[in-house]
Design a protein around this motif. Sequence first.
Motif, short mmCIF file in Angstrom:
data_model
loop_
_atom_site.label_atom_id
_atom_site.label_comp_id
_atom_site.label_asym_id
_atom_site.label_seq_id
_atom_site.Cartn_x
_atom_site.Cartn_y
_atom_site.Cartn_z
N THR A 153 0.84 -1.20 0.00
CA THR A 153 0.00 0.00 0.00
C THR A 153 0.88 1.25 0.00
O THR A 153 2.03 1.20 0.45
CB THR A 153 -0.91 0.03 1.24
N ALA A 158 1.48 8.05 -0.30
CA ALA A 158 0.26 8.58 0.30
C ALA A 158 0.26 10.10 0.44
O ALA A 158 -0.79 10.70 0.58
CB ALA A 158 0.03 7.93 1.65
N ASN A 207 0.98 3.68 1.94
CA ASN A 207 1.44 4.00 3.29
C ASN A 207 2.63 3.16 3.72
O ASN A 207 3.39 3.56 4.60
CB ASN A 207 0.31 3.83 4.30
#
Length: 72
Positions: A24, A50, A26
């Motif tokens: 992801t 992000a 993040n």
Amino acid sequence: RLPVHERIADALSLRPDIVVDCTTPNARLAITREALLSGAHVLCEKPLAADEETTAQLIGASARSAGYLAVS
């Protein structure tokens, strides 16, 4: 179980030519930065990060490395 940073180091000790980071946004900073600084090319999924600060850190790591950073 090894902490994430030790598992990344173990994988990069094999000297891959390319790393595909499908984590992801993040979680991407540590893996992508370490892979780039080890000299590997890195392919990430969109979005690269992000936030703008993390994006800047990844682009900076790419500029300091022998590897390319690509986003698909």
